[in-house]
Scaffold this motif. Structure first.
Motif, PDB file in Angstrom:
ATOM      1  N   THR A 183       1.337  -1.204  -0.116  1.00 41.37           N
ATOM      2  CA  THR A 183       0.229  -0.441   0.061  1.00 41.37           C
ATOM      3  C   THR A 183       1.277   1.608  -0.141  1.00 41.37           C
ATOM      4  O   THR A 183       0.537   1.962  -0.664  1.00 41.37           O
ATOM      5  CB  THR A 183      -0.531   0.051   1.620  1.00 41.37           C
ATOM      6  OG1 THR A 183      -1.822  -0.715   1.264  1.00 41.37           O
ATOM      7  CG2 THR A 183      -1.619   0.966   1.144  1.00 41.37           C
TER       8      THR A 183
ATOM      9  N   CYS B 259       0.928   4.217  -2.511  1.00 40.94           N
ATOM     10  CA  CYS B 259       1.043   5.593  -2.305  1.00 40.94           C
ATOM     11  C   CYS B 259       2.206   6.442  -2.693  1.00 40.94           C
ATOM     12  O   CYS B 259       1.946   7.479  -3.539  1.00 40.94           O
ATOM     13  CB  CYS B 259       0.942   5.672  -1.046  1.00 40.94           C
ATOM     14  SG  CYS B 259      -0.441   5.464  -0.258  1.00 40.94           S
TER      15      CYS B 259
ATOM     16  N   ALA C  67      -4.146  12.703  -3.832  1.00 45.65           N
ATOM     17  CA  ALA C  67      -4.561  11.571  -2.950  1.00 45.65           C
ATOM     18  C   ALA C  67      -5.075  10.276  -3.363  1.00 45.65           C
ATOM     19  O   ALA C  67      -5.233   9.886  -4.771  1.00 45.65           O
ATOM     20  CB  ALA C  67      -6.184  11.986  -2.147  1.00 45.65           C
TER      21      ALA C  67
ATOM     22  N   ILE D   2      -7.979   3.835  -0.080  1.00 47.42           N
ATOM     23  CA  ILE D   2      -7.555   3.194   0.413  1.00 47.42           C
ATOM     24  C   ILE D   2      -8.374   2.377   1.626  1.00 47.42           C
ATOM     25  O   ILE D   2      -9.735   2.995   2.343  1.00 47.42           O
ATOM     26  CB  ILE D   2      -5.918   3.098   1.885  1.00 47.42           C
ATOM     27  CG1 ILE D   2      -6.529   4.373   2.480  1.00 47.42           C
ATOM     28  CG2 ILE D   2      -4.696   3.348   0.374  1.00 47.42           C
ATOM     29  CD1 ILE D   2      -5.386   4.122   3.404  1.00 47.42           C
TER      30      ILE D   2
ATOM     31  N   PHE E 178      -4.876   2.270   9.545  1.00 48.69           N
ATOM     32  CA  PHE E 178      -4.855   3.470   8.686  1.00 48.69           C
ATOM     33  C   PHE E 178      -3.449   5.014   9.108  1.00 48.69           C
ATOM     34  O   PHE E 178      -2.985   4.988   7.918  1.00 48.69           O
ATOM     35  CB  PHE E 178      -6.600   4.094   8.765  1.00 48.69           C
ATOM     36  CG  PHE E 178      -6.940   3.049   7.867  1.00 48.69           C
ATOM     37  CD1 PHE E 178      -7.279   3.162   6.546  1.00 48.69           C
ATOM     38  CD2 PHE E 178      -8.815   3.061   8.496  1.00 48.69           C
ATOM     39  CE1 PHE E 178      -8.039   2.713   5.514  1.00 48.69           C
ATOM     40  CE2 PHE E 178      -9.555   2.512   7.611  1.00 48.69           C
ATOM     41  CZ  PHE E 178      -9.230   2.624   6.689  1.00 48.69           C
TER      42      PHE E 178
ATOM     43  N   ALA F 134      -1.099   6.389   7.306  1.00 48.14           N
ATOM     44  CA  ALA F 134      -1.322   7.892   7.054  1.00 48.14           C
ATOM     45  C   ALA F 134      -0.313   8.725   7.126  1.00 48.14           C
ATOM     46  O   ALA F 134       0.845   9.873   7.283  1.00 48.14           O
ATOM     47  CB  ALA F 134      -2.085   8.771   7.714  1.00 48.14           C
TER      48      ALA F 134
ATOM     49  N   SER G   6       2.884   7.509   4.152  1.00 52.49           N
ATOM     50  CA  SER G   6       2.052   8.066   2.535  1.00 52.49           C
ATOM     51  C   SER G   6       3.158   9.044   2.832  1.00 52.49           C
ATOM     52  O   SER G   6       2.952  10.153   3.167  1.00 52.49           O
ATOM     53  CB  SER G   6       0.690   7.666   2.648  1.00 52.49           C
ATOM     54  OG  SER G   6      -0.095   8.539   1.493  1.00 52.49           O
TER      55      SER G   6
ATOM     56  N   ASP H 191      -2.130  12.481   0.651  1.00 55.03           N
ATOM     57  CA  ASP H 191      -3.163  12.647   1.133  1.00 55.03           C
ATOM     58  C   ASP H 191      -3.741  11.216   1.033  1.00 55.03           C
ATOM     59  O   ASP H 191      -3.758  10.349   0.208  1.00 55.03           O
ATOM     60  CB  ASP H 191      -4.244  13.939   0.833  1.00 55.03           C
ATOM     61  CG  ASP H 191      -4.148  15.183   1.316  1.00 55.03           C
ATOM     62  OD1 ASP H 191      -2.825  14.756   2.738  1.00 55.03           O
ATOM     63  OD2 ASP H 191      -3.944  15.868   0.926  1.00 55.03           O
ATOM     64  N   LEU H 192      -4.791  11.212   2.140  1.00 54.85           N
ATOM     65  CA  LEU H 192      -5.959   9.625   1.937  1.00 54.85           C
ATOM     66  C   LEU H 192      -7.099   9.983   1.834  1.00 54.85           C
ATOM     67  O   LEU H 192      -7.385  10.564   2.680  1.00 54.85           O
ATOM     68  CB  LEU H 192      -5.104   8.213   2.603  1.00 54.85           C
ATOM     69  CG  LEU H 192      -4.130   8.134   3.066  1.00 54.85           C
ATOM     70  CD1 LEU H 192      -3.574   7.092   4.854  1.00 54.85           C
ATOM     71  CD2 LEU H 192      -3.159   7.571   1.704  1.00 54.85           C
TER      72      LEU H 192
END
Length: 74
Positions: free
Chosen positions: A4, A8, A18, A21, A38, A42, A45, A48-49
């Motif tokens: 992940t 990103c 962004a 996810i 998460f 965050a 990354s 932005d998520l």
């Protein structure tokens, strides 16, 4: 999680601002585990998520309280 974060970074390199996810819905996770998942993404990354709850997965409980959401902001 490594995949992940790699994705990103790849999307950031392509100019994305962004990504959306989802929690790993194939496991039954506690709300604390979902938060930890998460939060770790965050923190690491480069972009932005957006947290997406896969509605066909009742096993994952993503709290929607403002305090929970705000805790991801820097």
């Amino acid at each position: 999680m490594k995949e992940t974060l790699f994705a990103c970074q790849a999307y950031a390199d392509m100019g994305a601002r962004a990504v959306a996810i989802v929690a790993p819905f194939y496991y039954k996770l506690s709300p604390e585990s979902v938060y930890a998942y998460f939060a770790e993404i965050a923190r690491n990354s480069p972009i932005d998520l957006t947290l997406y709850k896969y509605r066909c997965s009742p096993a994952i409980d993503v709290p929607t309280s403002a305090g929970w959401q705000m805790s991801f902001r820097g």
